[in-house]
Design a protein around this motif. Structure first.
Motif, PDB file in Angstrom:
ATOM      1  N   MET A   1      57.345 -51.307  12.855  1.00 57.94           N
ATOM      2  CA  MET A   1      57.976 -49.984  12.952  1.00 57.94           C
ATOM      3  C   MET A   1      57.029 -48.897  12.466  1.00 57.94           C
ATOM      4  SD  MET A   1      60.670 -48.954  14.141  1.00 57.94           S
ATOM      5  CE  MET A   1      61.055 -47.246  14.452  1.00 57.94           C
ATOM      6  N   GLU A   2      56.332 -49.192  11.364  1.00 55.50           N
ATOM      7  CA  GLU A   2      55.408 -48.227  10.799  1.00 55.50           C
ATOM      8  C   GLU A   2      54.322 -47.878  11.812  1.00 55.50           C
ATOM      9  OE1 GLU A   2      52.885 -49.705   7.671  1.00 55.50           O
ATOM     10  OE2 GLU A   2      53.138 -47.845   6.571  1.00 55.50           O
ATOM     11  N   LEU A   3      53.803 -48.929  12.472  1.00 57.31           N
ATOM     12  CA  LEU A   3      52.723 -48.712  13.431  1.00 57.31           C
ATOM     13  C   LEU A   3      53.189 -47.824  14.579  1.00 57.31           C
ATOM     14  CD1 LEU A   3      49.920 -49.332  14.400  1.00 57.31           C
ATOM     15  CD2 LEU A   3      50.795 -51.364  15.522  1.00 57.31           C
ATOM     16  N   GLN A   4      54.393 -48.116  15.107  1.00 60.82           N
ATOM     17  CA  GLN A   4      54.888 -47.327  16.237  1.00 60.82           C
ATOM     18  C   GLN A   4      54.980 -45.855  15.865  1.00 60.82           C
ATOM     19  OE1 GLN A   4      55.800 -50.413  15.998  1.00 60.82           O
ATOM     20  NE2 GLN A   4      55.995 -51.269  18.058  1.00 60.82           N
ATOM     21  N   LEU A   5      55.550 -45.604  14.687  1.00 57.31           N
ATOM     22  CA  LEU A   5      55.718 -44.196  14.302  1.00 57.31           C
ATOM     23  C   LEU A   5      54.365 -43.518  14.106  1.00 57.31           C
ATOM     24  CD1 LEU A   5      58.833 -44.468  12.056  1.00 57.31           C
ATOM     25  CD2 LEU A   5      58.591 -43.103  14.111  1.00 57.31           C
ATOM     26  N   LEU A   6      53.397 -44.228  13.518  1.00 54.30           N
ATOM     27  CA  LEU A   6      52.076 -43.628  13.348  1.00 54.30           C
ATOM     28  C   LEU A   6      51.442 -43.340  14.702  1.00 54.30           C
ATOM     29  CD1 LEU A   6      50.475 -45.524  10.340  1.00 54.30           C
ATOM     30  CD2 LEU A   6      50.984 -43.100  10.515  1.00 54.30           C
ATOM     31  N   LEU A   7      51.674 -44.230  15.677  1.00 52.71           N
ATOM     32  CA  LEU A   7      51.108 -43.988  17.006  1.00 52.71           C
ATOM     33  C   LEU A   7      51.766 -42.774  17.652  1.00 52.71           C
ATOM     34  CD1 LEU A   7      50.655 -47.610  18.374  1.00 52.71           C
ATOM     35  CD2 LEU A   7      48.915 -46.005  17.635  1.00 52.71           C
ATOM     36  N   VAL A   8      53.075 -42.596  17.406  1.00 50.17           N
ATOM     37  CA  VAL A   8      53.740 -41.397  17.944  1.00 50.17           C
ATOM     38  C   VAL A   8      53.149 -40.145  17.294  1.00 50.17           C
ATOM     39  CG1 VAL A   8      55.920 -40.159  18.046  1.00 50.17           C
ATOM     40  CG2 VAL A   8      55.854 -42.578  18.580  1.00 50.17           C
ATOM     41  N   VAL A   9      52.913 -40.220  15.978  1.00 50.53           N
ATOM     42  CA  VAL A   9      52.294 -39.071  15.302  1.00 50.53           C
ATOM     43  C   VAL A   9      50.929 -38.777  15.908  1.00 50.53           C
ATOM     44  CG1 VAL A   9      51.241 -38.361  13.125  1.00 50.53           C
ATOM     45  CG2 VAL A   9      53.530 -39.294  13.117  1.00 50.53           C
ATOM     46  N   SER A  10      50.147 -39.820  16.130  1.00 50.47           N
ATOM     47  CA  SER A  10      48.810 -39.579  16.688  1.00 50.47           C
ATOM     48  C   SER A  10      48.922 -39.040  18.108  1.00 50.47           C
ATOM     49  CB  SER A  10      47.980 -40.863  16.644  1.00 50.47           C
ATOM     50  OG  SER A  10      48.267 -41.674  17.754  1.00 50.47           O
ATOM     51  N   ALA A  11      49.923 -39.502  18.878  1.00 52.55           N
ATOM     52  CA  ALA A  11      50.122 -38.945  20.213  1.00 52.55           C
ATOM     53  C   ALA A  11      50.473 -37.460  20.129  1.00 52.55           C
ATOM     54  CB  ALA A  11      51.230 -39.714  20.942  1.00 52.55           C
ATOM     55  N   ALA A  12      51.287 -37.109  19.116  1.00 56.28           N
ATOM     56  CA  ALA A  12      51.640 -35.697  18.957  1.00 56.28           C
ATOM     57  C   ALA A  12      50.410 -34.867  18.642  1.00 56.28           C
ATOM     58  CB  ALA A  12      52.675 -35.547  17.847  1.00 56.28           C
ATOM     59  N   LEU A  13      49.550 -35.373  17.757  1.00 53.74           N
ATOM     60  CA  LEU A  13      48.317 -34.645  17.441  1.00 53.74           C
ATOM     61  C   LEU A  13      47.472 -34.480  18.705  1.00 53.74           C
ATOM     62  CD1 LEU A  13      47.247 -36.299  14.073  1.00 53.74           C
ATOM     63  CD2 LEU A  13      48.052 -33.968  14.409  1.00 53.74           C
ATOM     64  N   PHE A  14      47.368 -35.551  19.480  1.00 54.58           N
ATOM     65  CA  PHE A  14      46.555 -35.482  20.700  1.00 54.58           C
ATOM     66  C   PHE A  14      47.164 -34.483  21.678  1.00 54.58           C
ATOM     67  CE2 PHE A  14      44.834 -36.756  24.737  1.00 54.58           C
ATOM     68  CZ  PHE A  14      43.538 -37.121  24.433  1.00 54.58           C
ATOM     69  N   GLY A  15      48.497 -34.527  21.823  1.00 57.14           N
ATOM     70  CA  GLY A  15      49.146 -33.608  22.760  1.00 57.14           C
ATOM     71  C   GLY A  15      48.947 -32.154  22.361  1.00 57.14           C
ATOM     72  N   ILE A  16      49.085 -31.865  21.067  1.00 54.97           N
ATOM     73  CA  ILE A  16      48.859 -30.487  20.607  1.00 54.97           C
ATOM     74  C   ILE A  16      47.408 -30.092  20.858  1.00 54.97           C
ATOM     75  CG2 ILE A  16      48.864 -28.973  18.599  1.00 54.97           C
ATOM     76  CD1 ILE A  16      51.096 -30.705  17.422  1.00 54.97           C
ATOM     77  N   GLY A  17      46.508 -31.051  20.675  1.00 54.28           N
ATOM     78  CA  GLY A  17      45.103 -30.766  20.940  1.00 54.28           C
ATOM     79  C   GLY A  17      44.867 -30.444  22.404  1.00 54.28           C
ATOM     80  N   VAL A  18      45.482 -31.211  23.285  1.00 56.78           N
ATOM     81  CA  VAL A  18      45.333 -30.943  24.723  1.00 56.78           C
ATOM     82  C   VAL A  18      45.845 -29.547  25.035  1.00 56.78           C
ATOM     83  CG1 VAL A  18      46.204 -31.568  27.004  1.00 56.78           C
ATOM     84  CG2 VAL A  18      45.436 -33.346  25.445  1.00 56.78           C
ATOM     85  N   TYR A  19      47.020 -29.237  24.487  1.00 52.93           N
ATOM     86  CA  TYR A  19      47.575 -27.901  24.714  1.00 52.93           C
ATOM     87  C   TYR A  19      46.604 -26.828  24.232  1.00 52.93           C
ATOM     88  CZ  TYR A  19      50.039 -23.703  23.362  1.00 52.93           C
ATOM     89  OH  TYR A  19      50.365 -22.389  23.164  1.00 52.93           O
ATOM     90  N   GLY A  20      46.056 -27.004  23.045  1.00 58.73           N
ATOM     91  CA  GLY A  20      45.161 -25.989  22.490  1.00 58.73           C
ATOM     92  C   GLY A  20      43.893 -25.847  23.300  1.00 58.73           C
TER      93      GLY A  20
END
Lengths: 101, 309, 209
Positions: A1-20
């Motif tokens: 569970m911990e891993l999945q949530l961390l991967l979602v966080v990293s996806a969010a960081l990547f998505g915000i980066g793409v947007y920026g």
């Protein structure tokens, strides 16, 4: 569970980066977007290394490579920003819309 | 350290920082009197820091047109917190370290890099020209001495075969690093003076900038900034005493006392240099840092590596 | 679950969530310096997650590196931007819809993979020494990769200095330099702008494509 949530966080960081990186007009802000994408990639790498990879040293090596990429990106990015500002006095993408010169 | 009860650790680090800052400012005032050839009046010197602090605390705050108030308040807090982090990694007596983590000197390096953020923010946030120039000066200096600082710390870690400050202290049993690596301590102190913008490297808050990053701060803000700067100086002295002067090791006296004496000696050296050496011009120092200090630091690393083999 | 493990877990969530919030604020703040330091906050949060996941050395190195880099970014912003302090609200974006869609798609795709894929549960042994292992790896089996990274950095340094230097490849890099016309109909060239340095900056605040 911990891993999945961390991967979602990293996806969010990547998505915000793409947007920026796509939306910003200032060169340095575009670099910030790229850095955020690398940040997300790094978090995903560390999460997989730490929770699922049994701490294999090669996983840390990958992070070192990402850090190197970050350093190269920053150094060349700043160099290009200075170079463009010297020749064209431009700090935004829209100022470079002509090919002459 | 027991993480569920952080209070003793916080109190210990805070005591070291406050006591060190007090001693440093007494030494500073004393050195100023000595240099000027005025008589040392011990009573005045001992009461001096308290009087100054009380005065500053009572002066009214001033502000500028549209400052970034949050980051302005954050800047001294960042410096103080990072000084605390640095002190926490150092064993102050045998077995008495708040957080002697196994990557101690990397943590110290990271904390000192964040000091640069704090100083730049302090210069930028008041939305005023001289402070901004001061902030720029700090960054230009810091980028120049961070590399020698990192290199001499790496050299000190080589004989210990560990990045932990505790292990580095242990490795100096019999032979202190100041003897084994004679280049280390001077380079470290140069960087330390830069980090606390002290003496010859006190450019970011220099008088030629009318006070630099601190121009617009008055009253309690000025007090906080002065304290934060002294805390950084103390953190540098504590780390230098541990990494280069053998930390708590020494004959006869208890370890904590040795640590205090060595820290005091380093503080006195830095304060003395601050009163005897003129401020260096920024661009000259940057050239010296890159062309002389970094090669010297590399020699230090290579020689220490060869010795450690 | 022991107390220490619980504290570590909670801290990982706080730092993980904090890194996303800080990253979002990078593009929401009006102040360039704040944007740079929100990005630093995001990096520091990720660095702390790395430390908590036992990659202590790398996490601290990330903080060390990014504190310097973001300060340089902030300094660049103040040098080059017309509105560094955030005195006026501003929005300097183009292709905003495309960018939003791309960002959401990237997030959704990656998050989907992260949630659906199955990974083995093999956490790091808490007794291991990741820093020492990394050192052995860098100067042992993977030395060639490490050396390649080093040479790449050296080449980058030389290239960056060559690009950014005042002495350009064809003489003084600033010679004949002129701000590009902000108004697409205005003529280019030094004569078109009475004050060449930052002459066009005042007009960019409202630029919004």
């Amino acid at each position: 569970m911990e891993l999945q949530l961390l991967l979602v966080v990293s996806a969010a960081l990547f998505g915000i980066g793409v947007y920026g990186a796509l939306s910003q007009q200032t060169f340095v802000m575009i670099m910030m977007g790229i850095e955020l994408m690398l940040n997300g990639a790094m978090l995903a790498g560390v999460a997989l290394w730490g929770v699922s990879g049994a701490g294999a040293p090669k996983g840390q090596l990958l992070i070192v490579i990402i850090l190197t990429v970050m350093a190269v990106e920053a150094a060349l990015g700043f160099a290009l920003v200075i170079g463009i500002f010297r020749t064209r006095q431009a700090d935004m993408t829209e100022m470079l819309d002509e090919l002459q010169g | 350290m027991n993480w569920s009860a952080p209070l003793p650790g916080v109190v210990l680090v805070g005591t070291v920082l406050v006591a060190g800052a007090y001693v440093a400012s007494v030494l500073d005032a004393g050195a100023a009197r000595l240099v000027a050839g005025r008589p040392l009046r011990v009573g005045e010197l001992v009461a001096g820091p308290w009087r100054e602090a009380a005065l500053l605390a009572r002066i009214r705050r001033s502000t500028t047109e549209r400052p970034d108030a949050q980051t302005w308040a954050l800047a001294p807090a960042l410096l103080a917190a990072m000084a605390g982090v640095a002190v926490a990694t150092v064993p102050l007596a045998p077995g008495v370290a708040v957080a002697d983590v196994d990557d101690g000197i990397v943590l110290f390096g990271a904390a000192m890099a964040v000091v640069m953020v704090g100083a730049f923010l302090h210069g930028w946030s008041s939305n005023s020209v001289f402070p901004l120039v001061g902030g720029y000066r700090f960054v230009a200096l810091a980028l120049s001495y961070e590399m020698p600082l990192a290199l001499v710390l790496i050299a000190a870690a080589l004989p210990a075969q560990s990045l932990s400050v505790g292990a580095i202290v242990e490795s100096q049993q019999g032979l202190w690093n100041v003897v084994r690596q004679p280049l280390g301590l001077p380079l470290f102190l140069v960087a330390g003076m830069g980090l606390a913008f002290w003496g010859p490297l006190g450019m970011s808050d220099g008088a030629d900038l009318a006070g630099g990053t601190g121009v617009e701060a008055s009253g309690p803000d000025r007090l906080a900034w002065a304290l934060a700067r002294h805390f950084v100086l103390v953190a540098v002295a504590v780390m230098g005493a541990a990494v280069f002067l053998g930390g708590w090791q020494g004959p006869g006296l208890p370890g904590a006392l040795w640590m205090a004496i060595k820290t005091l000696v380093l503080l006195a050296v830095v304060v003395g240099v601050g009163h005897r050496v003129a401020r260096i011009r920024l661009e000259r120092f940057v050239v010296v840092a890159w062309a002389v200090l970094i090669p010297l630091a590399l020699v230090d690393v290579f020689a220490s590596g060869a010795l450690a083999l | 679950m022991t107390d220490a493990a619980l504290v570590a877990d909670v801290a990982i969530w706080l730092f993980g969530g904090g890194s996303v919030v800080a990253a979002w604020l990078v593009f929401r703040t009006d102040s360039m310096v704040r944007a740079a330091y929100w990005l630093l906050a995001s990096f520091v949060a990720v660095g702390m997650v790395m430390v908590l996941l036992q990659a202590r050395f790398l996490g601290l190195v990330l903080v060390l590196m990014m504190a310097g880099e973001m300060t340089i970014m902030a300094a660049f912003m103040v040098m080059f931007m017309m509105n560094p302090a955030g005195l006026n609200p501003m929005s300097m974006v183009h292709q905003h819809t495309t960018a939003k869609v791309a960002g959401v798609v990237a997030f959704a795709g990656l998050a989907f993979v992260g949630l659906v894929a199955e990974f083995p549960d093999r956490p790091v042994d808490p007794a291991s020494e990741p820093t020492a292992e990394l050192g052995e790896e860098l100067l042992g089996d993977s030395m060639l990769i490490f050396e390649t990274a080093g040479v790449t950095l050296l080449a980058t340094m030389i290239g960056a200095i060559a690009i950014a230097g005042k002495r350009g490849r064809f003489g003084n890099a600033q010679e004949g330099s002129a701000p590009p016309p902000v108004d697409p109909d205005a003529p280019a060239g030094p004569d078109a702008h009475p004050s060449p340095m930052h002459g066009g900056h005042g007009g960019h605040g409202g630029m919004h494509h």
